[in-house]
Design an enzyme around this catalytic site. Structure first.
Site, PDB file in Angstrom:
ATOM      1  N   LYS A  12       0.732  -1.120  -0.022  1.00 22.22           N
ATOM      2  CA  LYS A  12      -0.043  -0.196  -0.037  1.00 22.22           C
ATOM      3  C   LYS A  12       0.931   1.073   0.039  1.00 22.22           C
ATOM      4  O   LYS A  12       0.516   2.210  -0.602  1.00 22.22           O
ATOM      5  CB  LYS A  12      -0.969  -0.119   1.077  1.00 22.22           C
ATOM      6  CG  LYS A  12      -2.025  -1.265   1.101  1.00 22.22           C
ATOM      7  CD  LYS A  12      -3.368  -0.722   0.637  1.00 22.22           C
ATOM      8  CE  LYS A  12      -4.123  -1.540   0.184  1.00 22.22           C
ATOM      9  NZ  LYS A  12      -5.616  -1.882   0.522  1.00 22.22           N
ATOM     10  N   LYS A  43      -2.190 -10.371  -7.181  1.00 23.02           N
ATOM     11  CA  LYS A  43      -3.421 -10.847  -6.862  1.00 23.02           C
ATOM     12  C   LYS A  43      -4.589  -9.897  -7.604  1.00 23.02           C
ATOM     13  O   LYS A  43      -4.146  -8.425  -7.513  1.00 23.02           O
ATOM     14  CB  LYS A  43      -3.812 -10.919  -5.285  1.00 23.02           C
ATOM     15  CG  LYS A  43      -4.076  -9.434  -4.619  1.00 23.02           C
ATOM     16  CD  LYS A  43      -4.769  -9.500  -3.298  1.00 23.02           C
ATOM     17  CE  LYS A  43      -5.052  -8.453  -2.961  1.00 23.02           C
ATOM     18  NZ  LYS A  43      -6.067  -8.011  -1.803  1.00 23.02           N
ATOM     19  N   LYS A  97      -9.695  -4.694  -5.808  1.00 25.02           N
ATOM     20  CA  LYS A  97     -10.574  -4.032  -6.307  1.00 25.02           C
ATOM     21  C   LYS A  97     -10.057  -2.290  -6.705  1.00 25.02           C
ATOM     22  O   LYS A  97     -10.802  -1.730  -6.932  1.00 25.02           O
ATOM     23  CB  LYS A  97     -11.923  -3.900  -5.382  1.00 25.02           C
ATOM     24  CG  LYS A  97     -11.511  -3.675  -4.036  1.00 25.02           C
ATOM     25  CD  LYS A  97     -12.867  -3.498  -3.219  1.00 25.02           C
ATOM     26  CE  LYS A  97     -12.950  -4.524  -2.001  1.00 25.02           C
ATOM     27  NZ  LYS A  97     -12.360  -4.091  -1.054  1.00 25.02           N
TER      28      LYS A  97
HETATM   29  P1  ATP Z   1      -8.254  -3.231  -1.843  1.00 25.55           P
HETATM   30  O1  ATP Z   1      -7.951  -3.574  -3.074  1.00 25.55           O
HETATM   31  O2  ATP Z   1      -8.739  -2.151  -1.438  1.00 25.55           O
HETATM   32  O3  ATP Z   1      -7.041  -3.389  -0.847  1.00 25.55           O
HETATM   33  P2  ATP Z   1      -9.141  -6.156  -1.096  1.00 25.55           P
HETATM   34  O4  ATP Z   1     -10.200  -6.343  -2.032  1.00 25.55           O
HETATM   35  O5  ATP Z   1      -7.645  -6.541  -1.285  1.00 25.55           O
HETATM   36  O6  ATP Z   1      -9.252  -4.484  -1.209  1.00 25.55           O
HETATM   37  P3  ATP Z   1     -10.856  -6.479   1.281  1.00 25.55           P
HETATM   38  O7  ATP Z   1     -12.012  -5.700   0.492  1.00 25.55           O
HETATM   39  O8  ATP Z   1     -10.742  -6.122   2.418  1.00 25.55           O
HETATM   40  O9  ATP Z   1      -9.462  -6.137   0.530  1.00 25.55           O
HETATM   41  O10 ATP Z   1     -10.849  -7.914   0.809  1.00 25.55           O
HETATM   42  C1  ATP Z   1     -11.953  -8.652   1.641  1.00 25.55           C
HETATM   43  C2  ATP Z   1     -11.447 -10.018   1.522  1.00 25.55           C
HETATM   44  O11 ATP Z   1     -11.322 -10.514   0.303  1.00 25.55           O
HETATM   45  C3  ATP Z   1     -10.367 -10.652   2.320  1.00 25.55           C
HETATM   46  O12 ATP Z   1     -10.595 -11.882   3.102  1.00 25.55           O
HETATM   47  C4  ATP Z   1      -9.200 -10.806   1.292  1.00 25.55           C
HETATM   48  O13 ATP Z   1      -8.438 -11.874   1.810  1.00 25.55           O
HETATM   49  C5  ATP Z   1     -10.167 -11.426   0.127  1.00 25.55           C
HETATM   50  N1  ATP Z   1      -9.696 -10.988  -1.202  1.00 25.55           N
HETATM   51  C6  ATP Z   1      -9.297  -9.674  -1.667  1.00 25.55           C
HETATM   52  N2  ATP Z   1      -8.506 -10.137  -2.776  1.00 25.55           N
HETATM   53  C7  ATP Z   1      -8.590 -11.576  -3.093  1.00 25.55           C
HETATM   54  C8  ATP Z   1      -8.037 -12.105  -4.263  1.00 25.55           C
HETATM   55  N3  ATP Z   1      -7.564 -11.627  -5.298  1.00 25.55           N
HETATM   56  N4  ATP Z   1      -8.382 -13.555  -4.005  1.00 25.55           N
HETATM   57  C9  ATP Z   1      -8.783 -13.964  -3.014  1.00 25.55           C
HETATM   58  N5  ATP Z   1      -9.302 -13.518  -1.999  1.00 25.55           N
HETATM   59  C10 ATP Z   1      -9.239 -12.112  -2.037  1.00 25.55           C
END
Ligand code: ATP
Ligand code: LTN
Length: 337
Positions: free
Chosen positions: A116, A198, A201
């Site tokens: 981040k 990964k 969003k």
């Molecule tokens: P940002 O990109 O804004 O940091 P994010 O999508 O990585 O957001 P969260 O919204 O907090 O993070 O994620 C919610 C859940 O989704 C968490 O349990 C995280 O581990 C899971 N997650 C996020 N991205 C992935 C991915 N690419 N594959 C599997 N699980 C995911």
């Protein structure tokens, strides 16, 4: 067995953008698996989301959208406690206390923090640094036994366990030490454009599938997904990350494993692989999308769910918080707050 207290499941998702297929496969769909065996709390973690800049109106809207997504994905809003983090002040209170039991060195090692910082070099705030302590507070506040999360959150959960054990060693058994729950397939869905990273969003649109993307957009994004210059379909995440990511998506959504999916598609070319992946995604998301639309038309209902559940969550949180305050020696002679 009547008096055995029900075990607790806790997880949260940030209202920081449109949820992706990664959030769905890695987290959300596992939330639903827990609802028969645990008392589940699923939180809209808006306090985590403000560690990067958010537009206030968008954040407010996304809080309701995420609540609708929770319900649309099959989470029962009566049995489960679906609520918003900022509505329960205990999260902030416990986070401060746990900050004083967490070492700088531990936080400096967190890979999400490093990622981040690289992404938001103009806003490396203290919240970004102490983010994992707030996450530990979320989980420990409710004495959670299990935490369904994607693989990227494993390090944060380990830290939560360390903090809990450290606190317990000093003050007796105050916190339940939680276990992570990671699905068998799909705990790390990769970006469609850079399949070694990964799916996230907060990345550009064409790298992820949003849960609310219409079928033609899903088809287009998957058709343009990066693969490789070979033609054979095999599951090999190191040498063929793009193809393997599509196979994992198919596997996760059609209850077969990625090798089986590869065998079925053998010799049919990447075009067919992509078509199959797109169909699986479209089929899975269609009912969720329809229900989401229906729920978003009734904002008062969604607000009611959050209001009601914030009360239930607060009661549970206050039990832990009172105990913690007593243990660490905050002056208390039975006075009302
Ligand atoms: P940002 O990109 O804004 O940091 P994010 O999508 O990585 O957001 P969260 O919204 O907090 O993070 O994620 C919610 C859940 O989704 C968490 O349990 C995280 O581990 C899971 N997650 C996020 N991205 C992935 C991915 N690419 N594959 C599997 N699980 C995911
Ligand atoms: N840190 C998580 C979101 C999150 C969470 C939690 C997950 C905040 N608090 C408590 C599980 C339990 C993320 O960035 N994906």
């Amino acid at each position: 067995m009547e008096n055995t207290p029900q075990k607790i499941c806790f997880s949260g998702i940030q209202p920081s953008g449109t949820l992706t297929l990664g959030n769905y496969i890695g987290a959300l769909r596992n939330f639903g698996l827990m609802q028969d065996s645990f008392q589940c709390l699923y939180c809209v973690v808006d306090m985590h989301a403000i560690t990067v800049r958010q537009d206030p109106a968008a954040l407010r809207r996304r809080c309701l959208e995420l609540t609708a997504t929770y319900i649309a994905s099959g989470l029962d809003p009566v049995r489960n406690i679906l609520y918003c983090q900022s509505h329960v002040s205990g999260h902030a209170e416990l986070a401060w206390i746990l900050n004083c039991f967490t070492y700088m060195g531990e936080l400096q090692r967190m890979t999400q923090y490093k990622d981040k910082c690289a992404k938001h070099a103009d806003n490396i705030n203290a919240g970004l640094f102490t983010y994992p302590v707030l996450m530990a507070a979320d989980i420990l506040l409710y004495q959670a036994d299990v935490v369904p999360i994607g693989a990227d959150q494993k390090q944060h959960l380990e830290l939560t366990r360390d903090i809990a054990q450290r606190f317990n060693a000093l003050f007796g058994d105050v916190f339940t030490v939680p276990e992570g729950y990671f699905g068998k397939v799909g705990s790390r869905v990769m970006s469609l454009q850079e399949p070694t990273r990964k799916m996230s969003k907060s990345d550009p649109e064409d790298t992820y599938i949003a849960l609310l993307d219409p079928p033609d957009v899903i088809r287009r994004k998957i058709r343009r997904a990066v693969t490789d210059s070979e033609t054979d379909i095999r599951f090999d995440p190191v040498n063929k990350p793009g193809v393997s990511n599509l196979l994992s998506i198919i596997a996760a959504l059609s209850s077969c494993d990625a090798e089986q999916a590869a065998q079925e598609l053998q010799g049919q070319g990447y075009g067919k692989l992509k078509e199959r992946a797109a169909e699986c995604v479209i089929e899975t998301l269609a009912p969720l999308q329809a229900e989401h639309k229906r729920l978003m038309a009734d904002k008062a209902y969604l607000q009611g769910v959050l209001d009601e559940n914030a009360k239930r969550a607060s009661q549970m949180a206050n039990r832990t918080l009172s105990k913690v305050k007593r243990k660490i020696g905050f002056a208390d002679w039975g006075r009302k707050a």
